[in-house]
Design an enzyme around this catalytic site. Structure first.
Site, mmCIF file in Angstrom:
data_model
loop_
_atom_site.group_PDB
_atom_site.id
_atom_site.type_symbol
_atom_site.label_atom_id
_atom_site.label_comp_id
_atom_site.label_asym_id
_atom_site.label_seq_id
_atom_site.Cartn_x
_atom_site.Cartn_y
_atom_site.Cartn_z
ATOM 1 N N SER A 169 20.410 -17.737 -16.488
ATOM 2 C CA SER A 169 21.191 -18.262 -15.371
ATOM 3 C C SER A 169 20.345 -18.485 -14.124
ATOM 4 O O SER A 169 19.312 -17.849 -13.926
ATOM 5 C CB SER A 169 22.335 -17.308 -15.011
ATOM 6 O OG SER A 169 23.321 -17.329 -16.003
ATOM 7 N N GLN A 170 20.831 -19.382 -13.302
ATOM 8 C CA GLN A 170 20.229 -19.638 -12.002
ATOM 9 C C GLN A 170 20.209 -18.327 -11.200
ATOM 10 O O GLN A 170 21.200 -17.599 -11.188
ATOM 11 C CB GLN A 170 21.110 -20.673 -11.300
ATOM 12 C CG GLN A 170 20.632 -21.135 -9.966
ATOM 13 C CD GLN A 170 21.592 -22.152 -9.364
ATOM 14 O OE1 GLN A 170 22.490 -22.657 -10.030
ATOM 15 N NE2 GLN A 170 21.406 -22.454 -8.098
#
Length: 215
Positions: A66-67
């Site tokens: 994930s970011q």
């Protein structure tokens, strides 16, 4: 895999933390975790140069890491105190798991991709992160044997909110889950009583879908 963590990497993490602060992340523990964890080691070495950009990247088994902003945002919503029991649905690369460990949580994590589960389990212990329990299985069912939890985090898009997850929360426990099909709404449920939950929404995020019984 390049297993080095250098001063250059540390400098890039510092820049990443500054970006997260600009985007509104305030929790000191979360920012400190992100400044410490060698995110580049959680990624395919071909993406290593991009590890400290605020972006999501592919990892094994068609999943993504994930970011960093998303990881920080979800972690901040959990409001973790040292020693909290936290259930993570979707171990993935183990990066979010490491953040939870840095925050002092006792982490119970479930992953449904067998290869990813095996790889991440080995990798986390190599880095010195020791979740209480890593298991291979269906995250929609939660992990009832260690319930109730102070908080539960779902790290993939869920088309609906799995009832077992709500039932495994302590009173005042928090479930952070991205709900939706193509675009997800980051949603927080706080358990107010046996039967009552307060729900709050925090805007749109994009996640890889949470897999159900694909094995």
């Amino acid at each position: 895999m390049n297993s080095k963590d250098t001063l250059k990497h540390a400098g890039k993490r510092k820049q990443l933390v500054n970006i997260l602060i600009e985007k509104g992340i305030k929790n000191k523990g979360v920012l400190s975790a992100i400044s410490k964890i060698p995110r580049h080691l959680f990624m395919d070495s071909s993406f290593e140069d991009h590890a400290y950009q605020d972006k999501a990247f592919p990892i094994a088994a068609d999943q993504t890491i994930s970011q960093p902003y998303t990881v920080a945002f979800q972690s901040e919503l959990l409001q973790i105190s040292n020693g909290d029991n936290v259930l993570e649905i979707g171990t993935g690369s183990g990066y979010q798991t490491a953040v939870l460990c840095e925050l002092g949580a006792k982490v119970y994590s479930i992953e449904r991709q067998k290869e990813l589960f095996k790889k991440t389990k080995l990798f986390l212990s190599k880095l010195g992160y020791r979740p209480k329990h890593l298991s291979f299985g269906d995250g929609y069912k939660g992990l009832v044997e260690y319930a109730p939890y102070d908080s539960i985090i779902v790290t993939a898009g869920a088309p609906f909110v799995p009832k077992p997850l709500l039932s495994q929360l302590k009173i005042n426990g928090r479930l952070v889950i991205p709900v939706g099909d193509d675009v997800q709404i980051m949603t927080l449920f706080v358990r107010k009583s046996e039967t009552q939950f307060e729900k709050r929404e925090f805007g749109e995020f994009r996640f890889v879908p949470l897999l159900e019984n694909r094995n």
